[in-house]
Enzyme design. Structure first.
Site, PDB file in Angstrom:
ATOM      1  N   ALA A  32      36.165  24.332  41.580  1.00  8.07           N
ATOM      2  CA  ALA A  32      34.959  24.568  42.381  1.00  8.07           C
ATOM      3  C   ALA A  32      35.289  25.155  43.743  1.00  8.07           C
ATOM      4  CB  ALA A  32      34.183  23.268  42.552  1.00  8.07           C
ATOM      5  N   GLY A  45      26.662  44.759  28.057  1.00  9.00           N
ATOM      6  CA  GLY A  45      27.148  43.777  29.002  1.00  9.00           C
ATOM      7  C   GLY A  45      26.144  42.665  29.200  1.00  9.00           C
ATOM      8  N   ALA A  77      60.940  52.611  71.435  1.00  8.12           N
ATOM      9  CA  ALA A  77      61.013  53.092  70.050  1.00  8.12           C
ATOM     10  C   ALA A  77      59.693  53.727  69.634  1.00  8.12           C
ATOM     11  CB  ALA A  77      61.363  51.942  69.107  1.00  8.12           C
ATOM     12  N   ASP A  96      39.743  45.221  40.865  1.00 10.44           N
ATOM     13  CA  ASP A  96      39.660  44.865  39.441  1.00 10.44           C
ATOM     14  C   ASP A  96      40.448  45.850  38.584  1.00 10.44           C
ATOM     15  OD1 ASP A  96      38.992  43.234  37.348  1.00 10.44           O
ATOM     16  OD2 ASP A  96      37.004  44.094  37.042  1.00 10.44           O
ATOM     17  N   GLU A 118      38.980  20.951  41.264  1.00 15.38           N
ATOM     18  CA  GLU A 118      39.478  21.927  42.238  1.00 15.38           C
ATOM     19  C   GLU A 118      39.055  23.359  41.937  1.00 15.38           C
ATOM     20  OE1 GLU A 118      43.114  20.911  39.595  1.00 15.38           O
ATOM     21  OE2 GLU A 118      41.131  20.127  40.091  1.00 15.38           O
TER      22      GLU A 118
END
Length: 674
Positions: free
Chosen positions: A180, A377, A304, A492, A178
């Site tokens: 995937a 990185g 309103a 993030d 799952e």
């Protein structure tokens, strides 16, 4: 008599033996508690040692830091470019199946620890599953391959192995693979058919399409209803989409009063399901009479929206009913009739007062000198540099391999990140001054925040108190205020991506997942860091700026307690914890009641119920957790930071290393010739 005395003596021996055993158990429990305390202290020392060893220049520290941080690495998938019309016109293909197969598939989905939260779309997933078979000995999943399918075993038996070692057996009725459905990950094990097997397959693309289509349908239906309101029908579609995103879902039981005669009100209602009775009373002495019935698609409360805050009618639920509601203030904010000058104008003022970068637009590689490497990185290297003609000006230079970008398919993402950062003129966002390139690499000259990141500080100093947490949260919120005002979602937010400048002020970094929202004010990519992803990101239901507010709640919890509220042994466990919701989390005593209330209000599962949904940062600023906190002083830069960084020692570590550039190129050509 002798027999009785023997029995009594034996009983006394047993009693004494049991007493000694109880005493021994007490001693062992005490010893166990002592060892637990020792383990906790040693773990703390280990964390501090890892941080110490991760100082720049320490190869051991770099390896150690990498091993610790790998758990918090962001997932970044390919951008999802969604055409709403294409989504609605081309529903996912259904595949016929008998009732037993439907039952097996649905049961497997409902028993899964995160797919059970999918909701009404689960039946569509059942329809879209297609059949496949595997002969005995066939491999369905190969270790090391990239996965894009999940499977439900209806008949047969499968074996899971890793590096040739058997792990476990998959029995009929089980869902596997799952992960995937979320993103394109590399399989860590091999699945082989032990017997001839029948399975059902759900593709990741199909799962995403089902969830996207459902979300687009909800948006378009809400927009269609809003178009039927006279006050709103002339608004541009973009404004209607913004208003539809602010609609909240409210549920009512039979006999519940939704609006009372004469009561003040500023709410507009759209009936989503069920029926409502509209009651009118001619005089105080007479009973109310039903004058009309409202059903799905009907709306009321138009007055309103015009500012008439007293209702002349009553509206009562006739059975169970659901309404979509929005207040006048939110509508006026979107159509421009009640613009908050302070909120919309403050960003421009802050941009003017942000640390400048004047004169840097024409800098090339030949103008900078490398002091030392500060990070590495997957596709890039980060260096601390200064200008050769002004050694007092220190910057960070990010060096990105062109070949790695092209081969990894991240070209579009890096270009989008570059554009967002170049346009971000906010003192609470790490500044990107200029970009350039040579034959092999791309370069980004950025502001140097030498005070470190909050993730490291948390492990060095332990959790922050309320005052420090409010300070850093305010800095982050000002960054989000700017981004959201530009229609950008960050996606993030976490302590690793909040850096301190030389003065101790926090700046938001980590824009690898940032995105400019499109026409629907939504995006569907699965990205971000585990434990910080909002439920709508995990479920691919479409997310906007409110996903950042969810992450902010997780951020506050972590900096106050030292760890995030949602955890698990792997990504799926973490996703399941997130989907269970914040109410299932036990808050430690270190988090005060006002802070806990703030976290719970901003981490509501339904985005429309989150704090900040109506009026953005202004609603968050008004929460009682910020009571007495001088928010304006933070914005003006006059608030004393809780931590004052010592950066001189770091600056003195110059590993003077010339970086030559054979062909410096202007920023205008940065995105060419990859």
């Amino acid at each position: 008599m002798g027999t009785l005395r023997d029995l009594q003596f034996a009983l006394q021996l047993k009693i004494e033996e049991l007493r000694q055993r109880d005493a021994l158990i007490d001693e062992l429990e005490l010893e166990l508690d002592t060892k637990d305390d020792l383990i906790r202290r040693l773990q703390g020392e280990l964390d501090r040692l890892r941080v110490t060893l991760s100082a720049p220049g320490s190869a051991t520290g770099q390896q150690c830091a990498s091993s610790v941080r790998v758990k918090r690495r962001s997932v970044i998938t390919e951008p999802t470019n969604l055409d709403p019309n294409l989504i609605l016109q081309n529903p996912p293909m259904s595949h016929s199946k008998n009732q037993e197969s439907q039952r097996v598939i649905e049961a497997a989905l409902r028993e899964n620890e995160w797919l059970k939260y999918v909701g009404s779309e689960l039946s569509d997933l059942v329809d879209c599953a297609y059949p496949t078979t595997a002969a005995q000995g066939a491999r369905l999943v190969q270790e090391g391959d990239e996965a894009s399918q999940s499977f439900i075993l209806e008949e047969g038996k499968l074996e899971v192995s890793r590096a040739g070692q058997k792990l476990h057996i998959i029995e009929a009725g089980t869902l596997f693979g799952e992960l995937a459905l979320l993103y394109n990950y590399t399989c860590s094990s091999t699945v082989t058919a032990l017997t001839s097997s029948k399975l059902w397959v759900i593709e990741r693309q199909t799962f995403q399409r089902v969830m996207q289509r459902s979300s687009v349908l909800r948006i378009t239906q809400s927009v269609d209803v809003l178009r039927s309101v006279p006050l709103l029908c002339t608004l541009p579609e973009d404004n209607l989409i913004k208003i539809s995103a602010a609609l909240q879902e409210c549920h009512y039981s039979d006999g519940d009063y939704i609006v009372r005669h004469g009561a003040p009100g500023d709410i507009f209602f759209i009936v989503s399901s069920g029926q409502l009775r509209v009651l009118e009373r001619s005089s105080v002495s007479e009973d109310s009479m039903c004058v009309s019935i409202l059903s799905r698609g009907d709306s009321f409360g138009d007055r309103a929206l015009k500012g008439e805050v007293s209702s002349s009618l009553s509206v009562v639920s006739a059975g169970d009913a659901t309404c979509l509601v929005i207040n006048r203030e939110s509508v006026m904010r979107f159509i421009g009739a009640s613009v908050d000058i302070k909120e919309n104008g403050s960003n421009e003022a802050k941009a003017r007062t942000a640390d400048g970068g004047d004169g840097l637009c024409h800098v090339s590689l030949s103008d900078v000198q490398v002091l030392c490497n500060v990070g590495e990185g997957q596709y890039s290297q980060t260096q601390l540099v200064h200008l050769k003609n002004d050694t007092s000006r220190v910057f960070v230079l990010k060096v990105i391999s062109k070949h790695a970008l092209v081969s990894s398919g991240n070209r579009a993402r890096i270009l989008a990140k570059k554009q967002i950062l170049m346009d971000a003129r906010c003192p609470f966002i790490v500044r990107l001054y200029c970009t350039f390139r040579d034959a092999k690499c791309l370069y980004m000259l950025k502001e140097a925040c030498l005070g470190g990141d909050l993730w490291t500080l948390l492990r060095q100093r332990g959790p922050f108190d309320d005052n420090a947490a409010r300070f850093y949260t305010t800095c982050v919120l000002e960054a989000l205020r700017f981004l959201h005002g530009q229609g950008i979602v960050h996606r993030d937010l976490k302590p690793e991506n909040v850096l301190l400048d030389q003065k101790g002020y926090a700046k938001l970094a980590g824009f690898g997942s940032a995105k400019v929202l499109g026409s629907l004010r939504r995006t569907w990519s699965f990205c971000g860091s585990a434990a910080y992803q909002a439920p709508e990101i995990i479920l691919h239901k479409g997310h906007g700026t409110l996903a950042d507010f969810w992450a902010l709640g997780v951020f506050v919890y972590e900096i106050l307690s030292g760890s995030p509220p949602f955890s698990g042994a792997d990504l799926l466990k973490i996703c399941a914890a997130v989907l269970k919701g914040i109410d299932a989390v036990e808050f430690p005593a270190a988090i005060s009641n006002p802070a806990a209330d703030f976290i719970k209000q901003i981490c509501r599962e339904n985005p429309t119920e989150r704090l900040g949904q109506r009026n953005g940062v202004r609603d968050i600023q008004a929460h009682k957790w910020f009571e007495g906190f001088d928010w304006d002083a933070v914005c003006k830069g006059s608030h004393t930071p809780p931590i004052l960084p010592h950066v001189q020692d770091f600056l003195d570590r110059s590993c003077s290393e010339n970086h030559t550039d054979s062909s410096p190129v202007d920023d205008s050509d940065w995105d060419k010739d990859f």
